[in-house]
Design an enzyme around this catalytic site. Structure first.
Site, PDB file in Angstrom:
ATOM      1  N   GLU A  67      86.481 -19.825  56.007  1.00  0.00           N
ATOM      2  CA  GLU A  67      86.863 -19.105  54.783  1.00  0.00           C
ATOM      3  C   GLU A  67      86.812 -19.995  53.542  1.00  0.00           C
ATOM      4  O   GLU A  67      86.441 -19.556  52.466  1.00  0.00           O
ATOM      5  CB  GLU A  67      88.281 -18.534  54.955  1.00  0.00           C
ATOM      6  CG  GLU A  67      88.705 -17.625  53.822  1.00  0.00           C
ATOM      7  CD  GLU A  67      90.070 -16.992  54.071  1.00  0.00           C
ATOM      8  OE1 GLU A  67      90.207 -16.264  55.068  1.00  0.00           O
ATOM      9  OE2 GLU A  67      90.985 -17.238  53.275  1.00  0.00           O
ATOM     10  N   ASP A  68      87.187 -21.245  53.709  1.00  0.00           N
ATOM     11  CA  ASP A  68      87.413 -22.096  52.527  1.00  0.00           C
ATOM     12  C   ASP A  68      86.437 -23.254  52.358  1.00  0.00           C
ATOM     13  O   ASP A  68      86.604 -24.050  51.429  1.00  0.00           O
ATOM     14  CB  ASP A  68      88.832 -22.691  52.569  1.00  0.00           C
ATOM     15  CG  ASP A  68      89.907 -21.633  52.392  1.00  0.00           C
ATOM     16  OD1 ASP A  68      89.586 -20.549  51.882  1.00  0.00           O
ATOM     17  OD2 ASP A  68      91.059 -21.893  52.771  1.00  0.00           O
TER      18      ASP A  68
END
Ligand code: NI
Length: 177
Positions: A67-68
């Site tokens: 996600e990051d």
């Protein structure tokens, strides 16, 4: 229950490299967040034997990598195999969806995974239910609290132990209503 320290060190190193110089909101290296989630899990895994410790710990260490960071899914799959990758994917919000739908979508996908993946999400939010940063508005705090309640409702059945911890954290989290 299996526990593999060599695997965890390899996974932690992978996560540390992936997160690079990202920091937690309190200015620590980002891997402090993912290891904090593991600290929550250790006690839960001890209290509730029969869980797959390796799956829980690896998913916890990698839970924000897709996600990051720019890490490709294929790199996770190659290093850690399909089961961990599926777990991490479920823990990742789908950025192609409208923002308001992302959490519910992720929770639906987590519920289709083994309970260890839900345990990671519970432990993640327990870790994040620290006192809110001073710049947060009452509205933002309220939204964060409501979201936490949604997580507990959706996933609480995966771990009685973590549900108790979660409720303890919620009971001291500010409420504006
Ligand atoms: Ni997290």
């Amino acid at each position: 229950m299996s526990f593999s320290p060599d695997l965890y060190v390899r996974t932690l190193s992978f996560a540390a490299r992936a997160h690079g110089d990202q920091q937690t909101p309190t200015g620590l290296p980002y891997v402090v967040h993912v290891t904090s989630v593991c600290m929550e899990l250790i006690r839960a895994l001890h209290a509730e034997p029969g869980r797959d410790g390796d799956l829980a710990i690896c998913c916890a260490l990698l839970h924000d990598v897709l996600e990051d960071t720019q890490t490709p899914r294929a790199a996770v799959e190659q290093e850690f195999g399909p089961q961990v990758t599926q777990g991490v994917l479920a823990l990742s919000k789908d950025a192609t969806l409208p923002k308001a739908e992302r959490m519910a979508d992720s929770l639906r996908r987590i519920r289709r995974q083994p309970p260890e993946v839900a345990m990671v999400k519970l432990a993640d939010r327990i870790t994040n239910l620290a006192p809110p940063p001073p710049h947060w508005t009452a509205e933002k705090i309220g939204t964060y609290r409501a979201e936490a309640e949604e997580i507990l409702r959706a996933l609480g059945e995966a771990s009685a132990f973590l549900s108790i911890r979660f409720r303890e954290r919620l009971s001291v989290y500010p409420a504006f209503r």
